[in-house]
Design a protein around this motif. Structure first.
Motif: not given
Length: 140
Positions: A98-108
């Motif tokens: 959807s966002f055309q990105v290759l990376y996603l930051p992970v947050f808790n």
């Protein structure tokens, strides 16, 4: 498929951080040394965003800027979608698409845990397929 927490557990700790006050050239050198295509931007242990090689190319080269004079804060991406450890890899792929990105930051909550890349998900999918096919041939 695994969830984000399980994918993070398989990664070696490779948090590559840089200050938003560093130059883009310093960020590119760090990416090259660490053999990664993105770097996390943090100031005083607070997540600020991500800088990717592609962004450097587009924002620096195409705008005639000089990487040794441009600051990371001037090109970083602040609005990457984020995921939690409990999110599925399917959800990650949907966001990436959807966002055309290759990376996603992970947050808790507000705690930064790492980054999931499309390559992490592809590797996991390939390993699952290999195990499935190996299992199919074992009992055939």
């Amino acid at each position: 498929m695994k969830n984000v927490k399980e994918l993070l557990a398989t990664q070696s700790a490779k948090f590559n951080f840089i200050s938003s006050k560093a130059t883009v050239l310093e960020a590119l050198v760090l990416m090259k040394v660490a053999n990664v295509s993105y770097i996390i931007v943090r100031d005083d242990d607070q997540y600020k965003g991500i800088v990717c090689e592609k962004d450097c190319l587009h924002k620096i080269t195409l705008n005639g800027l000089k990487p040794e004079k441009t600051l990371v804060k001037d090109i970083l991406i602040k609005d990457f979608p984020i995921v939690s450890p409990d999110d599925s890899t399917e959800h990650c792929l949907e966001l990436m698409n959807s966002f055309q990105v290759l990376y996603l930051p992970v947050f808790n909550g507000h705690q930064f845990l790492g980054v999931i890349s499309v390559y992490d998900i592809l590797k996991e999918t390939a390993e699952e397929q290999h195990i499935k096919h190996k299992h199919d041939y074992t009992y055939a």
